[in-house]
Design an enzyme around this catalytic site. Sequence first.
Site, PDB file in Angstrom:
ATOM      1  N   SER A 189       0.817  -1.220   0.000  1.00  0.00           N
ATOM      2  CA  SER A 189       0.000   0.000   0.000  1.00  0.00           C
ATOM      3  C   SER A 189       0.848   1.267   0.000  1.00  0.00           C
ATOM      4  CB  SER A 189      -0.903   0.011   1.238  1.00  0.00           C
ATOM      5  OG  SER A 189      -1.629  -1.186   1.328  1.00  0.00           O
ATOM      6  N   GLY A 190       1.807   1.335   0.913  1.00  0.00           N
ATOM      7  CA  GLY A 190       2.623   2.545   1.049  1.00  0.00           C
ATOM      8  C   GLY A 190       3.618   2.692  -0.080  1.00  0.00           C
TER       9      GLY A 190
ATOM     10  N   THR B 265       0.357  -6.711   1.370  1.00  0.00           N
ATOM     11  CA  THR B 265      -0.531  -7.433   2.280  1.00  0.00           C
ATOM     12  C   THR B 265      -1.998  -7.145   2.001  1.00  0.00           C
ATOM     13  OG1 THR B 265       1.171  -7.311   3.977  1.00  0.00           O
ATOM     14  CG2 THR B 265      -1.059  -7.814   4.728  1.00  0.00           C
ATOM     15  N   CYS B 266      -2.339  -5.875   1.862  1.00  0.00           N
ATOM     16  CA  CYS B 266      -3.752  -5.501   1.752  1.00  0.00           C
ATOM     17  C   CYS B 266      -4.418  -6.217   0.584  1.00  0.00           C
ATOM     18  CB  CYS B 266      -3.861  -3.987   1.596  1.00  0.00           C
ATOM     19  SG  CYS B 266      -5.545  -3.431   1.390  1.00  0.00           S
TER      20      CYS B 266
ATOM     21  N   CYS C 245      -6.711  -6.981   3.723  1.00  0.00           N
ATOM     22  CA  CYS C 245      -8.034  -6.346   3.638  1.00  0.00           C
ATOM     23  C   CYS C 245      -8.934  -6.915   2.548  1.00  0.00           C
ATOM     24  CB  CYS C 245      -7.902  -4.849   3.358  1.00  0.00           C
ATOM     25  SG  CYS C 245      -6.358  -4.087   3.824  1.00  0.00           S
TER      26      CYS C 245
ATOM     27  N   LYS D 291      -9.830 -10.733   2.711  1.00  0.00           N
ATOM     28  CA  LYS D 291     -10.576 -10.872   3.965  1.00  0.00           C
ATOM     29  C   LYS D 291     -12.008 -10.367   3.808  1.00  0.00           C
ATOM     30  CE  LYS D 291     -10.864  -7.567   6.540  1.00  0.00           C
ATOM     31  NZ  LYS D 291     -10.130  -6.854   7.537  1.00  0.00           N
TER      32      LYS D 291
ATOM     33  N   ALA E 229      15.224  -7.454  -1.551  1.00  0.00           N
ATOM     34  CA  ALA E 229      16.244  -6.419  -1.417  1.00  0.00           C
ATOM     35  C   ALA E 229      16.924  -6.519  -0.052  1.00  0.00           C
ATOM     36  CB  ALA E 229      15.595  -5.040  -1.557  1.00  0.00           C
TER      37      ALA E 229
ATOM     38  N   TYR F 192      -8.214  -7.599  15.865  1.00  0.00           N
ATOM     39  CA  TYR F 192      -9.242  -7.568  14.829  1.00  0.00           C
ATOM     40  C   TYR F 192      -9.151  -8.752  13.881  1.00  0.00           C
ATOM     41  CZ  TYR F 192      -6.151  -5.612  11.147  1.00  0.00           C
ATOM     42  OH  TYR F 192      -5.165  -5.414  10.209  1.00  0.00           O
ATOM     43  N   ILE F 193      -7.941  -9.216  13.583  1.00  0.00           N
ATOM     44  CA  ILE F 193      -7.821 -10.343  12.646  1.00  0.00           C
ATOM     45  C   ILE F 193      -8.409 -11.607  13.286  1.00  0.00           C
ATOM     46  CG2 ILE F 193      -6.179 -11.807  11.385  1.00  0.00           C
ATOM     47  CD1 ILE F 193      -4.432  -9.295  10.986  1.00  0.00           C
TER      48      ILE F 193
ATOM     49  N   GLU G 207     -12.229 -11.238  13.255  1.00  0.00           N
ATOM     50  CA  GLU G 207     -12.794 -11.329  11.904  1.00  0.00           C
ATOM     51  C   GLU G 207     -12.805 -12.780  11.425  1.00  0.00           C
ATOM     52  OE1 GLU G 207     -11.684  -6.852  10.323  1.00  0.00           O
ATOM     53  OE2 GLU G 207     -10.333  -8.475   9.824  1.00  0.00           O
TER      54      GLU G 207
ATOM     55  N   ARG H  37      -4.662 -14.539  25.745  1.00  0.00           N
ATOM     56  CA  ARG H  37      -3.856 -14.442  26.978  1.00  0.00           C
ATOM     57  C   ARG H  37      -4.528 -13.583  28.032  1.00  0.00           C
ATOM     58  NH1 ARG H  37       1.814 -12.212  25.163  1.00  0.00           N
ATOM     59  NH2 ARG H  37       0.311 -10.752  24.343  1.00  0.00           N
TER      60      ARG H  37
ATOM     61  N   ARG I 243      -8.559  -4.582  22.155  1.00  0.00           N
ATOM     62  CA  ARG I 243      -8.040  -3.483  22.960  1.00  0.00           C
ATOM     63  C   ARG I 243      -8.006  -2.211  22.107  1.00  0.00           C
ATOM     64  NH1 ARG I 243      -2.665  -3.367  24.298  1.00  0.00           N
ATOM     65  NH2 ARG I 243      -2.520  -5.432  23.386  1.00  0.00           N
TER      66      ARG I 243
ATOM     67  N   ALA J  97     -12.206  -0.099  11.676  1.00  0.00           N
ATOM     68  CA  ALA J  97     -13.350  -1.011  11.767  1.00  0.00           C
ATOM     69  C   ALA J  97     -12.876  -2.431  11.988  1.00  0.00           C
ATOM     70  CB  ALA J  97     -14.159  -0.942  10.472  1.00  0.00           C
TER      71      ALA J  97
ATOM     72  N   HIS K  74     -34.928   8.588   6.916  1.00  0.00           N
ATOM     73  CA  HIS K  74     -35.755   7.558   7.527  1.00  0.00           C
ATOM     74  C   HIS K  74     -36.348   6.638   6.470  1.00  0.00           C
ATOM     75  CE1 HIS K  74     -38.275   5.853  10.614  1.00  0.00           C
ATOM     76  NE2 HIS K  74     -39.318   5.961   9.801  1.00  0.00           N
TER      77      HIS K  74
ATOM     78  N   GLU L  18     -29.722   6.874  10.950  1.00  0.00           N
ATOM     79  CA  GLU L  18     -30.449   8.037  11.488  1.00  0.00           C
ATOM     80  C   GLU L  18     -30.310   8.132  13.012  1.00  0.00           C
ATOM     81  OE1 GLU L  18     -34.816   8.033  11.238  1.00  0.00           O
ATOM     82  OE2 GLU L  18     -34.752   5.892  10.876  1.00  0.00           O
TER      83      GLU L  18
HETATM   84  C1  LIG Z   1      -5.570 -10.429   7.467  1.00  0.00           C
HETATM   85  C2  LIG Z   1      -5.372  -8.940   7.407  1.00  0.00           C
HETATM   86  C3  LIG Z   1      -6.451  -8.103   7.278  1.00  0.00           C
HETATM   87  C4  LIG Z   1      -6.278  -6.736   7.200  1.00  0.00           C
HETATM   88  N1  LIG Z   1      -7.382  -5.954   7.090  1.00  0.00           N
HETATM   89  C5  LIG Z   1      -7.245  -4.620   7.012  1.00  0.00           C
HETATM   90  C6  LIG Z   1      -8.384  -3.796   6.855  1.00  0.00           C
HETATM   91  O1  LIG Z   1      -9.525  -4.274   6.807  1.00  0.00           O
HETATM   92  N2  LIG Z   1      -8.201  -2.450   6.753  1.00  0.00           N
HETATM   93  C7  LIG Z   1      -6.942  -1.892   6.804  1.00  0.00           C
HETATM   94  O2  LIG Z   1      -6.830  -0.673   6.691  1.00  0.00           O
HETATM   95  N3  LIG Z   1      -5.840  -2.665   6.979  1.00  0.00           N
HETATM   96  C8  LIG Z   1      -5.964  -4.005   7.070  1.00  0.00           C
HETATM   97  N4  LIG Z   1      -4.848  -4.787   7.212  1.00  0.00           N
HETATM   98  C9  LIG Z   1      -3.528  -4.124   7.351  1.00  0.00           C
HETATM   99  C10 LIG Z   1      -2.976  -3.692   5.998  1.00  0.00           C
HETATM  100  O3  LIG Z   1      -2.931  -4.797   5.127  1.00  0.00           O
HETATM  101  C11 LIG Z   1      -1.585  -3.094   6.183  1.00  0.00           C
HETATM  102  O4  LIG Z   1      -1.659  -2.047   7.125  1.00  0.00           O
HETATM  103  C12 LIG Z   1      -1.007  -2.538   4.885  1.00  0.00           C
HETATM  104  O5  LIG Z   1      -0.947  -3.524   3.886  1.00  0.00           O
HETATM  105  C13 LIG Z   1       0.397  -1.964   5.140  1.00  0.00           C
HETATM  106  O6  LIG Z   1       0.945  -1.531   3.936  1.00  0.00           O
HETATM  107  P1  LIG Z   1       2.532  -1.441   3.788  1.00  0.00           P
HETATM  108  O7  LIG Z   1       2.776  -0.742   2.499  1.00  0.00           O
HETATM  109  O8  LIG Z   1       3.139  -0.909   5.006  1.00  0.00           O
HETATM  110  O9  LIG Z   1       3.045  -2.951   3.700  1.00  0.00           O
HETATM  111  P2  LIG Z   1       2.547  -4.192   2.864  1.00  0.00           P
HETATM  112  O10 LIG Z   1       1.276  -3.957   2.182  1.00  0.00           O
HETATM  113  O11 LIG Z   1       2.641  -5.348   3.779  1.00  0.00           O
HETATM  114  O12 LIG Z   1       3.652  -4.349   1.727  1.00  0.00           O
HETATM  115  C14 LIG Z   1       4.967  -4.665   2.017  1.00  0.00           C
HETATM  116  C15 LIG Z   1       5.560  -5.385   0.810  1.00  0.00           C
HETATM  117  O13 LIG Z   1       6.973  -5.453   0.955  1.00  0.00           O
HETATM  118  C16 LIG Z   1       7.423  -6.690   0.456  1.00  0.00           C
HETATM  119  N5  LIG Z   1       8.737  -6.938   1.041  1.00  0.00           N
HETATM  120  C17 LIG Z   1       9.040  -7.137   2.342  1.00  0.00           C
HETATM  121  N6  LIG Z   1      10.367  -7.255   2.521  1.00  0.00           N
HETATM  122  C18 LIG Z   1      10.915  -7.121   1.285  1.00  0.00           C
HETATM  123  C19 LIG Z   1      12.268  -7.134   0.807  1.00  0.00           C
HETATM  124  N7  LIG Z   1      13.302  -7.278   1.635  1.00  0.00           N
HETATM  125  N8  LIG Z   1      12.481  -6.996  -0.517  1.00  0.00           N
HETATM  126  C20 LIG Z   1      11.438  -6.832  -1.380  1.00  0.00           C
HETATM  127  N9  LIG Z   1      10.144  -6.798  -0.976  1.00  0.00           N
HETATM  128  C21 LIG Z   1       9.902  -6.934   0.341  1.00  0.00           C
HETATM  129  C22 LIG Z   1       6.344  -7.655   0.883  1.00  0.00           C
HETATM  130  O14 LIG Z   1       6.346  -8.826   0.090  1.00  0.00           O
HETATM  131  C23 LIG Z   1       5.079  -6.818   0.673  1.00  0.00           C
HETATM  132  O15 LIG Z   1       4.529  -7.005  -0.618  1.00  0.00           O
HETATM  133  C24 LIG Z   1      -4.981  -6.172   7.259  1.00  0.00           C
HETATM  134  C25 LIG Z   1      -3.871  -6.999   7.391  1.00  0.00           C
HETATM  135  C26 LIG Z   1      -4.050  -8.372   7.461  1.00  0.00           C
HETATM  136  C27 LIG Z   1      -2.860  -9.254   7.595  1.00  0.00           C
END
Ligand SMILES: Cc1cc2nc3c(=O)[nH]c(=O)nc-3n(C[C@H](O)[C@H](O)[C@H](O)COP(=O)(O)OP(=O)(O)OC[C@H]3O[C@@H](n4cnc5c(N)ncnc54)[C@H](O)[C@@H]3O)c2cc1C
Length: 450
Positions: free
Chosen positions: A16-17, A43-44, A49, A52, A116, A178-179, A182, A199, A205, A344, A439, A444
Amino acid sequence: MTRTHDYDLLVVGAGSGGVRAARVAAAHGARVAVIEEHRIGGTCVIRGCVPKKLLVYGAHFAEDLVDARRFGWTVGDAKFDWPTLRDNVLAEVSRLSGLYADTLANHKVETISGRAVFTGPNSVRVEARELSAHRILIATGARPHVPDVPGAEHAFTSNEAFHLDAVPTRVVIAGGGYIANEFAGIFHQFGAEVTLLNRSDQILRGYDEQIRDRLLQISLTKGIRFLFNTKMQSITRNANGTLTLALSGSASAVECDALMFATGRVPNTDGLGLDQAGVALDDAGAVRVDEDSRSTTCESIYAVGDVTNRVQLTPVAIREGQAFADSVFGGKPTRVDYNCIPSAVFSHPPLAGVGMTESQARNRLGTVRVYTSDFRPMKNVLANRNERALYKLVVDEATDRVVGAHMIGPDAPEILQLAAVAVKAGLTKPQFDECVAIHPTMAEEMVLLK
Ligand SMILES: Cc1cc2nc3c(=O)[nH]c(=O)nc-3n(C[C@H](O)[C@H](O)[C@H](O)COP(=O)(O)OP(=O)(O)OC[C@H]3O[C@@H](n4cnc5c(N)ncnc54)[C@H](O)[C@@H]3O)c2cc1C
């Protein structure tokens, strides 16, 4: 900008970032490459996300099909087929990952596959290739924490949950966040016998106590079992394929078919070579950054998203990526505002919140007024489903400002997103009251709280 390096910006991690930062920096004219060791989207998109939420949609049909009969529908012999849902979800994930890859290509961002490892403040190695950049962004995200328990290799995490061969008959989910909640809802709706093992004696929390309590009560009524104040001592695979969990606390052992760890997420910094670049980490292994997402110890390196362990949510990672790219490459200094971030839980039913919980507000502000509406949604009444929604506004007595909004019930996250605009804007309770209701809706209630 210097041309002594291969790139102006190297982004490690196409989640995402990272994707947002890479695309926006390139649009500002930078020469950008993004390195990804798994799949574009992070991840997302791949295992968070998106898949899921699609499973949550799938799970909802279990109750909708039951309720449909009260609405006059004859529902035949409805059966659930996990491989169909799983494969459709995975196909959608692949489609989205392709779209992300296209977006990067369209913005002239080079994509490099592989892992990397940093070799210095301006360089990384990807397999045999050494690459250099004026600036490097760490956007490697986080991974599921796997507790150090004998037999932990028998468990799965959210990474594997989307690929299971079958829905387990009896599943224990370790965790209370949350995970965990869910997936408890998802597996339960698909017919599994679910035990949530935690635990502490609390779930979720950080969310408002009353709302958390309501989810716990509804989950118990649905038949989800909770083992609180319980620790796992060991996990043994039995000859018949089942698992025996040796416990201490509220139970001494549990037998199940599968165990899922949902015990938190740790920043992905292990083996990244950050010592070579002089990048400092905090105690949790997160990259230490300043308000501009710049490493506190290495000025050519920045980090955004889960790897910084600020707020581990997709929209936050995206904002951090955008702010970084605009500030560093677009000449528009921008910082992320972490105040009033709504969030959420897509449990059954879902819940959502923004701003201060009731107890946080009492601690910080002293005198607060709390308005609640505890009601059975119209649809649940006709469906004979004894499941109540709870909406709550927390108001600062001194200013009348609504400082928190919290809710549990059908579509709570959809409703709360807009209430969050009002809370973030600092609107007062009389301003909420001035708005005429739509309504009949559940939303509402937010403008009718007395
Ligand atoms: C099951 C689950 C459900 C979720 N549900 C939600 C939700 O409903 N709403 C929400 O807002 N957030 C949710 N999240 C959280 C959300 O997915 C993360 O906050 C978000 O993806 C973070 O983005 P990021 O860019 O930091 O990292 P990521 O999206 O995790 O991306 C990091 C990437 O870096 C790559 N990488 C790592 N190390 C290396 C390396 N050394 N070299 C090359 N590539 C590498 C990884 O393969 C990955 O693709 C959920 C997470 C999970 C696990």
